[in-house]
Design a protein around this motif. Structure first.
Motif, PDB file in Angstrom:
ATOM      1  N   VAL A 107      53.397  16.467  34.950  1.00  0.00           N
ATOM      2  CA  VAL A 107      52.088  15.939  35.326  1.00  0.00           C
ATOM      3  C   VAL A 107      51.811  14.569  34.726  1.00  0.00           C
ATOM      4  CG1 VAL A 107      51.103  18.218  35.716  1.00  0.00           C
ATOM      5  CG2 VAL A 107      50.919  17.178  33.441  1.00  0.00           C
ATOM      6  N   ALA A 108      52.677  14.096  33.835  1.00  0.00           N
ATOM      7  CA  ALA A 108      52.524  12.762  33.255  1.00  0.00           C
ATOM      8  C   ALA A 108      53.647  11.818  33.672  1.00  0.00           C
ATOM      9  CB  ALA A 108      52.467  12.848  31.734  1.00  0.00           C
ATOM     10  N   ALA A 109      54.394  12.163  34.716  1.00  0.00           N
ATOM     11  CA  ALA A 109      55.628  11.442  35.018  1.00  0.00           C
ATOM     12  C   ALA A 109      55.456  10.201  35.883  1.00  0.00           C
ATOM     13  CB  ALA A 109      56.629  12.387  35.689  1.00  0.00           C
ATOM     14  N   SER A 110      54.240   9.792  36.169  1.00  0.00           N
ATOM     15  CA  SER A 110      54.040   8.606  37.002  1.00  0.00           C
ATOM     16  C   SER A 110      54.532   7.345  36.293  1.00  0.00           C
ATOM     17  CB  SER A 110      52.557   8.442  37.351  1.00  0.00           C
ATOM     18  OG  SER A 110      52.328   7.202  37.982  1.00  0.00           O
ATOM     19  N   MET A 117      54.874   5.709  32.225  1.00  0.00           N
ATOM     20  CA  MET A 117      56.124   5.113  31.768  1.00  0.00           C
ATOM     21  C   MET A 117      55.991   3.611  31.511  1.00  0.00           C
ATOM     22  SD  MET A 117      57.398   8.024  31.761  1.00  0.00           S
ATOM     23  CE  MET A 117      59.129   7.905  31.284  1.00  0.00           C
ATOM     24  N   LYS A 118      55.354   2.901  32.416  1.00  0.00           N
ATOM     25  CA  LYS A 118      55.174   1.458  32.206  1.00  0.00           C
ATOM     26  C   LYS A 118      54.248   1.167  31.028  1.00  0.00           C
ATOM     27  CE  LYS A 118      54.193  -2.877  34.625  1.00  0.00           C
ATOM     28  NZ  LYS A 118      53.816  -3.496  35.928  1.00  0.00           N
ATOM     29  N   GLU A 145      61.263   0.009  27.754  1.00  0.00           N
ATOM     30  CA  GLU A 145      62.301   0.027  26.718  1.00  0.00           C
ATOM     31  C   GLU A 145      62.160   1.251  25.805  1.00  0.00           C
ATOM     32  OE1 GLU A 145      58.792  -2.218  24.986  1.00  0.00           O
ATOM     33  OE2 GLU A 145      59.758  -1.975  26.947  1.00  0.00           O
ATOM     34  N   ASN A 146      60.991   1.887  25.804  1.00  0.00           N
ATOM     35  CA  ASN A 146      60.730   3.017  24.907  1.00  0.00           C
ATOM     36  C   ASN A 146      60.940   4.387  25.556  1.00  0.00           C
ATOM     37  OD1 ASN A 146      59.898   1.175  22.929  1.00  0.00           O
ATOM     38  ND2 ASN A 146      57.793   1.193  23.686  1.00  0.00           N
ATOM     39  N   VAL A 147      61.221   4.409  26.856  1.00  0.00           N
ATOM     40  CA  VAL A 147      61.247   5.700  27.559  1.00  0.00           C
ATOM     41  C   VAL A 147      62.582   5.970  28.244  1.00  0.00           C
ATOM     42  CG1 VAL A 147      58.754   5.754  27.864  1.00  0.00           C
ATOM     43  CG2 VAL A 147      60.172   4.674  29.619  1.00  0.00           C
ATOM     44  N   GLN A 148      63.595   5.206  27.902  1.00  0.00           N
ATOM     45  CA  GLN A 148      64.904   5.434  28.515  1.00  0.00           C
ATOM     46  C   GLN A 148      65.447   6.807  28.116  1.00  0.00           C
ATOM     47  OE1 GLN A 148      66.173   3.152  30.845  1.00  0.00           O
ATOM     48  NE2 GLN A 148      64.078   2.404  30.489  1.00  0.00           N
ATOM     49  N   GLY A 149      65.895   7.556  29.098  1.00  0.00           N
ATOM     50  CA  GLY A 149      66.484   8.869  28.835  1.00  0.00           C
ATOM     51  C   GLY A 149      65.511  10.021  28.772  1.00  0.00           C
ATOM     52  N   VAL A 150      64.209   9.748  28.868  1.00  0.00           N
ATOM     53  CA  VAL A 150      63.225  10.838  28.868  1.00  0.00           C
ATOM     54  C   VAL A 150      63.474  11.734  30.084  1.00  0.00           C
ATOM     55  CG1 VAL A 150      60.773  11.380  29.103  1.00  0.00           C
ATOM     56  CG2 VAL A 150      61.490   9.514  27.612  1.00  0.00           C
ATOM     57  N   LEU A 151      63.363  13.041  29.882  1.00  0.00           N
ATOM     58  CA  LEU A 151      63.592  13.991  30.967  1.00  0.00           C
ATOM     59  C   LEU A 151      62.296  14.640  31.428  1.00  0.00           C
ATOM     60  CD1 LEU A 151      66.355  14.670  28.865  1.00  0.00           C
ATOM     61  CD2 LEU A 151      66.966  15.447  31.145  1.00  0.00           C
ATOM     62  N   THR A 152      62.248  14.953  32.724  1.00  0.00           N
ATOM     63  CA  THR A 152      61.138  15.706  33.287  1.00  0.00           C
ATOM     64  C   THR A 152      61.670  16.557  34.421  1.00  0.00           C
ATOM     65  OG1 THR A 152      58.809  15.549  33.971  1.00  0.00           O
ATOM     66  CG2 THR A 152      60.374  14.064  35.055  1.00  0.00           C
ATOM     67  N   ALA A 153      60.802  17.390  34.976  1.00  0.00           N
ATOM     68  CA  ALA A 153      61.173  18.225  36.117  1.00  0.00           C
ATOM     69  C   ALA A 153      60.393  17.737  37.332  1.00  0.00           C
ATOM     70  CB  ALA A 153      60.854  19.692  35.838  1.00  0.00           C
ATOM     71  N   ALA A 154      61.095  17.287  38.351  1.00  0.00           N
ATOM     72  CA  ALA A 154      60.457  16.686  39.519  1.00  0.00           C
ATOM     73  C   ALA A 154      60.481  17.633  40.716  1.00  0.00           C
ATOM     74  CB  ALA A 154      61.173  15.383  39.880  1.00  0.00           C
ATOM     75  N   TRP A 155      59.511  17.451  41.591  1.00  0.00           N
ATOM     76  CA  TRP A 155      59.507  18.185  42.858  1.00  0.00           C
ATOM     77  C   TRP A 155      59.051  17.302  44.015  1.00  0.00           C
ATOM     78  CZ3 TRP A 155      54.444  19.097  44.810  1.00  0.00           C
ATOM     79  CH2 TRP A 155      53.417  18.845  43.895  1.00  0.00           C
ATOM     80  N   LEU A 156      58.601  16.104  43.670  1.00  0.00           N
ATOM     81  CA  LEU A 156      58.213  15.114  44.664  1.00  0.00           C
ATOM     82  C   LEU A 156      59.123  13.897  44.586  1.00  0.00           C
ATOM     83  CD1 LEU A 156      54.337  15.128  44.149  1.00  0.00           C
ATOM     84  CD2 LEU A 156      55.519  15.889  46.219  1.00  0.00           C
ATOM     85  N   LYS A 157      59.240  13.188  45.689  1.00  0.00           N
ATOM     86  CA  LYS A 157      59.991  11.938  45.707  1.00  0.00           C
ATOM     87  C   LYS A 157      59.197  10.879  44.952  1.00  0.00           C
ATOM     88  CE  LYS A 157      62.097  13.010  50.176  1.00  0.00           C
ATOM     89  NZ  LYS A 157      62.123  12.722  51.623  1.00  0.00           N
ATOM     90  N   ASP A 158      59.834  10.261  43.980  1.00  0.00           N
ATOM     91  CA  ASP A 158      59.148   9.212  43.235  1.00  0.00           C
ATOM     92  C   ASP A 158      59.142   7.928  44.053  1.00  0.00           C
ATOM     93  OD1 ASP A 158      58.975   6.885  41.148  1.00  0.00           O
ATOM     94  OD2 ASP A 158      58.243   8.676  40.143  1.00  0.00           O
TER      95      ASP A 158
END
Length: 406
Positions: free
Chosen positions: A264-267, A272-273, A278-291
């Motif tokens: 729910v915070a993956a926008s 992220m911006k 530079e601070n969020v490289q490699g962070v993982l999430t679970a997606a179900w929508l096309k970004d």
């Protein structure tokens, strides 16, 4: 399976097929909120306050129903979409929803946002027998038709998402020591309990658990505690404002754990911006929508449809905000559900149609994911795919995982 499919809104849902075999025309039946010419839908959203980054959802809904009306409405009826700002404050949600039900006399509410806010109106809506449809929260409680037959969720449930993260941590992080940050309410607890259940006998790997209140100014002190705990995994259960703060603070402290962040915070635009790419490289999430920042979807028909809608109806919107894709997807589902009610616009029939979708593809859903519901299954979307942040966008990996596979 659905048959006899046709496009229902030229230029807006060209990529979304819908069935007509369930539409009942003939004798007209109405409940409060529906007439020969109008369908009144109620909505609450945090246009202000700590969760105001989600205001984009309400704004898209307003544009969507306006466009539906301009195209002739649904079965000849115009949508009167009434949306109020609750500021992500449950007492305000109660006030606004009572107004929607008792004064505005809506047929239903749709996509009301927030676990604590929907919890505050959950019993009321079911006592009043007013559909509380496709709520904008993934708490597992929304899929309980036996006890709450008038409430239905939409997105994958938080508990299952937490289980998926736990299994990935155990399988991919050597000697995992897990630090947890979660919002101190039902939303955060659902994610936390999913992680704990997914860890099972390895739950002792959680070395530090901290919470925050949505009224807190920052989560800086919590991140300091997590770093000092020696955790090499960070489980970040936060709304966008705090998720971005947390990842930025971790970088400032030179804390570099494996990071898992709730969907729910993956926008890209709202989390992220602001956190700094530079601070969020490699962070993982679970997606179900096309970004919308993932260029592999640029030539897909549904994303072209979405971009065309945005260009026509919301030309100044930030197209890197995934909330616009989410809102367009769920609005399309509501549109289909209302259309399939035909001339029987009763609250009972609305719930019947909502609980009768079969492998329905909606614009924005990832390949392999579709909406299925039944009178005993109130979880429309039940699958996710893991995604890793790389560069300035999300990169999917692995297989689509359905809730039964967790």
């Amino acid at each position: 399976m659905k048959t006899n499919r046709r496009t229902f809104l030229a230029g807006i849902s060209a990529a979304t097929a819908l069935s007509t075999n369930r539409v009942a025309f003939g004798e007209k039946k109405y409940d409060m909120g529906a007439t020969d010419t109008e369908i009144r839908i109620g909505h609450t959203n945090p246009y202000s306050g700590p969760a105001s980054s989600y205001s984009t959802i309400g704004k898209l809904h307003q544009a969507y129903w306006k466009s539906v009306n301009e195209a002739g409405g649904i079965n000849g009826r115009k949508i009167n979409f009434i949306s109020y700002d609750d500021g992500y404050q449950p007492p305000k949600t109660v006030e606004m929803v009572r107004k929607l039900v008792e004064e505005d006399r809506v047929l239903c509410t749709f996509n009301t946002l927030g676990t604590p806010c929907n919890t505050a109106i959950h019993k009321y809506m079911n006592q009043k027998k007013v559909p509380q449809l496709y709520v904008a929260t993934g708490a597992s409680k929304w899929g309980d038709p036996k006890n709450f037959p008038w409430t239905m969720g939409f997105q994958p449930d938080y508990h299952t998402e937490g289980i998926i993260y736990a299994k990935h941590m155990l399988g991919n992080v050597k000697d995992a020591k897990i630090g947890v940050l979660y919002q101190n309410d039902d939303y955060g607890k659902d994610y936390f309990n999913g992680l704990k259940d997914g860890l099972g006998k390895e739950a002792g790997r959680m070395v530090k658990v901290v919470t925050y209140e949505v009224t807190d100014p920052t989560v800086d002190s919590q991140i300091i505690q997590l770093k000092d705990s020696g955790a090499n995994v960070f489980y970040n259960v936060s709304i966008p404002k705090f998720a971005a703060q947390a990842m930025r603070k971790a970088a400032d402290l030179q804390w570099t754990p494996a990071q898992y962040m709730n969907n729910v915070a993956a926008s890209v635009a709202t989390t992220m911006k602001p956190a700094g790419f530079e601070n969020v490289q490699g962070v993982l999430t679970a997606a179900w929508l096309k970004d919308p920042t993932d260029h592999q979807w640029d030539n897909e028909a549904d994303m072209k449809e979405w971009r065309a809608f945005m260009g026509k109806n919301m030309p100044d919107a930030n197209l890197s905000d995934a909330s616009y894709v989410y809102a367009y997807c769920v609005a399309t589902l509501m549109h289909i559900t209302l259309k399939e009610c035909g001339d029987v616009l009763t609250r009972e029939n609305l719930m019947k149609q909502a609980a009768n979708h079969r492998q329905l593809r909606l614009p924005g859903l990832l390949p392999g994911i579709a909406v299925t519901t039944s009178p005993t299954d109130y979880y429309p979307v039940q699958a996710v795919q893991l995604s890793r942040f790389k560069g300035e966008t999300w990169e999917l990996f692995g297989d689509v995982m359905h809730n039964e596979s967790t």
